[in-house]
Design an enzyme around this catalytic site. Structure first.
Site, PDB file in Angstrom:
ATOM      1  N   ASP A 178       0.861  -1.166   0.000  1.00 29.14           N
ATOM      2  CA  ASP A 178       0.000   0.000   0.000  1.00 29.14           C
ATOM      3  C   ASP A 178       0.910   1.231   0.000  1.00 29.14           C
ATOM      4  O   ASP A 178       2.100   1.130   0.326  1.00 29.14           O
ATOM      5  CB  ASP A 178      -0.884  -0.050   1.256  1.00 29.14           C
ATOM      6  CG  ASP A 178      -1.646   1.233   1.495  1.00 29.14           C
ATOM      7  OD1 ASP A 178      -2.346   1.684   0.576  1.00 29.14           O
ATOM      8  OD2 ASP A 178      -1.521   1.790   2.602  1.00 29.14           O
ATOM      9  N   ASP A 182      -0.289   5.088   0.931  1.00 30.03           N
ATOM     10  CA  ASP A 182      -0.570   6.105   1.939  1.00 30.03           C
ATOM     11  C   ASP A 182      -0.491   5.515   3.348  1.00 30.03           C
ATOM     12  O   ASP A 182      -1.144   4.514   3.654  1.00 30.03           O
ATOM     13  CB  ASP A 182      -1.954   6.710   1.717  1.00 30.03           C
ATOM     14  CG  ASP A 182      -2.031   7.522   0.438  1.00 30.03           C
ATOM     15  OD1 ASP A 182      -2.651   8.581   0.451  1.00 30.03           O
ATOM     16  OD2 ASP A 182      -1.463   7.095  -0.582  1.00 30.03           O
ATOM     17  N   SER A 212      -2.430   1.177  -4.758  1.00 35.52           N
ATOM     18  CA  SER A 212      -2.955   2.184  -3.848  1.00 35.52           C
ATOM     19  C   SER A 212      -4.338   2.666  -4.243  1.00 35.52           C
ATOM     20  O   SER A 212      -4.633   2.814  -5.436  1.00 35.52           O
ATOM     21  CB  SER A 212      -1.984   3.385  -3.824  1.00 35.52           C
ATOM     22  OG  SER A 212      -2.519   4.460  -3.083  1.00 35.52           O
ATOM     23  N   ASP A 235      -1.892  -1.041   5.871  1.00 31.77           N
ATOM     24  CA  ASP A 235      -2.288  -0.512   7.184  1.00 31.77           C
ATOM     25  C   ASP A 235      -3.784  -0.370   7.360  1.00 31.77           C
ATOM     26  O   ASP A 235      -4.262  -0.198   8.483  1.00 31.77           O
ATOM     27  CB  ASP A 235      -1.630   0.851   7.424  1.00 31.77           C
ATOM     28  CG  ASP A 235      -2.284   1.954   6.597  1.00 31.77           C
ATOM     29  OD1 ASP A 235      -2.753   2.949   7.180  1.00 31.77           O
ATOM     30  OD2 ASP A 235      -2.340   1.821   5.359  1.00 31.77           O
TER      31      ASP A 235
END
Length: 232
Positions: free
Chosen positions: A29, A31, A119, A187
């Protein structure tokens, strides 16, 4: 059940010893994983709408808004009319690589892994981060810009959790390996589909729902702490 093998580094007890070279693909990922910010929140900050947009981002990442596409549409609609120059400002002044990102990606490349950035963020940032880190492939959303301003929409289909999963599987197919030979690092809740396919799932400073389902959780320090778990 988990065990803390070092301060801020948690591993599932049942996980067998693994080496980085056992894997063929590593997917990240962007961000709050490879980089220190949520780009959409920082774009919103440039036009005084960060609190409103960030609240939706946080709820989506915690899994409280199940439909990522809808959460993204809601956030983007608040940014309609934002000058496209705000994107350059965010990249230049606010975006930084997270600690250990360069070291982990470099170690993966040296071990022969193909590297993927996937992403729900935007190509304006993802393509640059991909190039900066020397990664093999990036997939993210294309912001629609008309007359130098964001329209509040994306071009084409939105990259959500299911698309992240597909991108991981596609990279594995292209490499000729099983998803069990892939690592997925994220996350937020929209990272769970790709993390669920991977042989090794890694939560980086993650939301509780993600941390609970990951095989490795990095709660303190940088991304390169994964190398404490995986021998070269």
């Amino acid at each position: 059940m988990y065990t803390e093998i070092a301060p801020g580094l948690v591993v599932r007890i049942a996980m067998p010893p693994m080496k980085l070279s056992d894997f063929k693909v590593i997917a990240f990922d962007m961000d709050s994983t490879l980089i220190n910010i949520e780009c959409i929140d920082e774009i919103a900050a440039a036009v005084g709408k960060k609190a409103e947009v960030a609240a939706i981002t946080e709820a989506a990442m915690r899994g409280e808004i199940p439909d990522f596409k809808e959460s993204l549409r809601r956030r983007l609609s608040l940014l309609a009319g934002t000058p496209a120059s705000a994107l350059d400002e965010v990249y230049r002044e606010r975006l930084r690589l997270n600690p250990g990102a360069e070291a982990l990606v470099a170690a993966a490349r040296e071990a022969g892994l193909k590297t993927l950035l996937v992403s729900g963020g935007f190509t304006h940032f993802a393509d640059r981060v991909c190039e900066r880190l020397g990664m093999d492939r990036a997939k993210s959303n294309v912001l629609e810009i008309v007359d130098g301003k964001l329209t509040g929409r994306v071009v084409g289909e939105i990259v959500d959790g299911e698309e992240k999963r597909r991108q991981l599987l596609t990279m594995c197919a292209d490499v000729g390996c099983s998803p069990q030979q892939a690592i997925a690092v994220g996350d937020g809740a929209n990272d769970l589909p790709m993390m669920g396919e991977a042989g090794l799932s890694v939560a980086y400073h993650a939301k509780p729902k993600v941390r609970e389902q990951a095989m490795v959780a990095i709660d303190e320090g940088g991304l390169d702490r994964l190398l404490e778990v995986l021998q070269r």
